[in-house]
Enzyme design. Structure first.
Site, mmCIF file in Angstrom:
data_model
loop_
_atom_site.group_PDB
_atom_site.id
_atom_site.type_symbol
_atom_site.label_atom_id
_atom_site.label_comp_id
_atom_site.label_asym_id
_atom_site.label_seq_id
_atom_site.Cartn_x
_atom_site.Cartn_y
_atom_site.Cartn_z
ATOM 1 N N PRO A 139 191.836 -13.570 23.651
ATOM 2 C CA PRO A 139 192.057 -12.332 24.397
ATOM 3 C C PRO A 139 192.744 -11.273 23.525
ATOM 4 C CG PRO A 139 192.844 -14.236 25.642
ATOM 5 C CD PRO A 139 192.460 -14.735 24.290
ATOM 6 N N GLY A 181 198.991 -11.190 23.177
ATOM 7 C CA GLY A 181 200.045 -12.012 22.584
ATOM 8 C C GLY A 181 199.517 -13.305 21.989
ATOM 9 N N GLY A 184 197.695 -13.391 19.152
ATOM 10 C CA GLY A 184 197.452 -13.221 17.722
ATOM 11 C C GLY A 184 196.011 -12.897 17.377
ATOM 12 N N SER A 185 195.301 -12.198 18.283
ATOM 13 C CA SER A 185 193.883 -11.956 18.017
ATOM 14 C C SER A 185 193.679 -11.132 16.747
ATOM 15 C CB SER A 185 193.185 -11.307 19.211
ATOM 16 O OG SER A 185 193.617 -9.986 19.375
ATOM 17 N N ALA A 244 195.547 -10.953 14.046
ATOM 18 C CA ALA A 244 195.801 -11.757 12.849
ATOM 19 C C ALA A 244 194.660 -12.754 12.622
ATOM 20 C CB ALA A 244 197.129 -12.508 12.984
ATOM 21 N N ALA A 245 194.142 -13.324 13.708
ATOM 22 C CA ALA A 245 193.067 -14.309 13.560
ATOM 23 C C ALA A 245 191.777 -13.643 13.075
ATOM 24 C CB ALA A 245 192.830 -15.033 14.887
ATOM 25 N N ASP A 248 202.729 -14.208 13.344
ATOM 26 C CA ASP A 248 201.321 -14.355 13.739
ATOM 27 C C ASP A 248 200.453 -14.803 12.568
ATOM 28 O OD1 ASP A 248 202.161 -13.341 16.141
ATOM 29 O OD2 ASP A 248 200.417 -12.035 16.397
HETATM 30 O O1 PMV Z 1 202.333 -12.427 20.085
HETATM 31 P P1 PMV Z 1 202.208 -10.977 19.791
HETATM 32 O O2 PMV Z 1 201.094 -10.602 18.895
HETATM 33 O O3 PMV Z 1 202.302 -10.111 21.025
HETATM 34 O O4 PMV Z 1 203.485 -10.655 18.888
HETATM 35 C C1 PMV Z 1 204.690 -10.334 19.411
HETATM 36 C C2 PMV Z 1 205.788 -11.104 18.762
HETATM 37 C C3 PMV Z 1 206.994 -10.251 18.524
HETATM 38 O O5 PMV Z 1 208.057 -11.121 18.209
HETATM 39 C C4 PMV Z 1 207.362 -9.443 19.763
HETATM 40 C C5 PMV Z 1 206.734 -9.304 17.374
HETATM 41 C C6 PMV Z 1 206.654 -9.974 16.021
HETATM 42 O O6 PMV Z 1 206.156 -9.321 15.087
HETATM 43 O O7 PMV Z 1 207.109 -11.109 15.849
#
Ligand code: PMV
Length: 307
Positions: A96, A100, A102-103, A105-106, A147
């Site tokens: 998704p 949150g 990690g799309s 980064a992946a 991520d």
């Molecule tokens: O999981 P994500 O892609 O929403 O990353 C958020 C994680 C945070 O700690 C809020 C930000 C970070 O860079 O670690």
């Protein structure tokens, strides 16, 4: 043709505080993945990137350096000392977006891996992770690096910014439900909001970050000991602190409550918050029941992951 993929991820504990040097724990979610395929094109055509899910096509020759899709290709080419490459990269993902998991980064990691294999370049995991991190900076502003680390190494990690990565043993499998609130979570915006809060009230925020850091240490021990009850309780406490930080949302609180009421060992938001996902740690026999209750409480999608 070359193909490569990278998994999604969830942060178990420690989001936000990790940006400020405290530890966090994240795990890969192999059930959802980004996959990149590289095919040759006629000489002189240059590099094209196609994100079919997003309906986007980017010709590198015409792209700006901050285009998130092109950025990873620019990083890769610079790293291997190439100006361009005659190839077409197609990337698809079941992770998704803005949830949150990690799309971004992946997607970047799958593109670098596929390009490296196509170009015959051997890159280490740490090199790939670093290139992906450069692109994460465009999306997030001040990313911690968690991520890129988890999706590239594809192992549970105990992560502290700017420190060598530490993986650790998971004694009892973690049964996790990852429930999507359906509300996008713009990481960059939420991270920026926390930064403003920290600048305005440094003592209060540093104390919240310290408390989260302590929970993460305890959680690592609990995971190593296979003590899932303690881990669940620590996740609940982490959620309370994230609420105090102002990064939860009524819909996320509803999902957390629904999971706990259905018997989850612990539940919290995961990632930047304000939207995105909630994760619930469950005992295997209760997974179906908790999943149903999460859907009832408004989750648009629930992923069952065993780590
Ligand atoms: O999981 P994500 O892609 O929403 O990353 C958020 C994680 C945070 O700690 C809020 C930000 C970070 O860079 O670690």
């Amino acid at each position: 043709m070359s193909q490569a993929s990278a998994p999604g991820k969830v942060i178990l504990l420690g989001e936000h505080a990790v940006v400020y040097g405290r530890p966090a724990i994240a795990v890969p979610v192999a059930q959802v993945r980004a996959t990149a395929t590289v095919e040759p094109v006629p000489p002189g055509s240059g590099l094209t990137l196609v994100a079919s899910d997003l309906d986007r096509t980017v010709h590198l020759a015409e792209a700006t350096p901050d285009d998130p899709l092109a950025a990873i290709a620019f990083q890769f080419l610079a790293h291997v000392d190439l100006d361009d490459l005659d190839a077409c990269v197609t990337v698809t993902s079941t992770i998704p977006i803005a949830g949150g998991m990690g799309s971004g980064a992946a997607v970047s990691a799958s593109i670098v891996r596929a390009l490296a294999s196509f170009a015959g370049a051997e890159l280490s995991l740490s090199e790939i992770s670093r290139l992906v991190f450069e692109v994460e900076k465009l999306h997030h502003g001040t990313p911690s690096g968690i991520d890129n680390t988890v999706v590239v190494y594809e192992r549970p990690v105990y992560f502290v910014r700017d420190k060598p990565i530490e993986t650790f043993a998971v004694r009892e499998p973690l049964h996790l439900l990852v429930a999507d609130s359906g509300i996008p979570s713009p990481t960059r915006k939420v991270v920026g909001m926390v930064r403003k809060g920290w600048q305005a009230e440094p003592v209060r925020y540093d104390f919240l970050f310290d408390q989260i850091g302590d929970l993460v240490e305890e959680a690592r021990n609990a995971i190593e000991d296979g003590d899932l009850y303690t881990l669940g309780a620590l996740m609940d406490q982490n959620q309370d602190l994230l609420q105090e930080m102002g990064v939860s949302a009524p819909q996320l609180d509803d999902l957390v409550e629904a999971a706990r009421a259905a018997g989850a060992l612990g539940a919290k938001l995961s990632g930047a918050g304000r939207g995105g996902n909630v994760i619930a740690l469950v005992e295997e026999e209760l997974a179906d029941e908790v999943e149903r209750e999460l859907q009832e409480a408004g989750a648009t999608r629930v992923i069952y992951a065993v780590v």
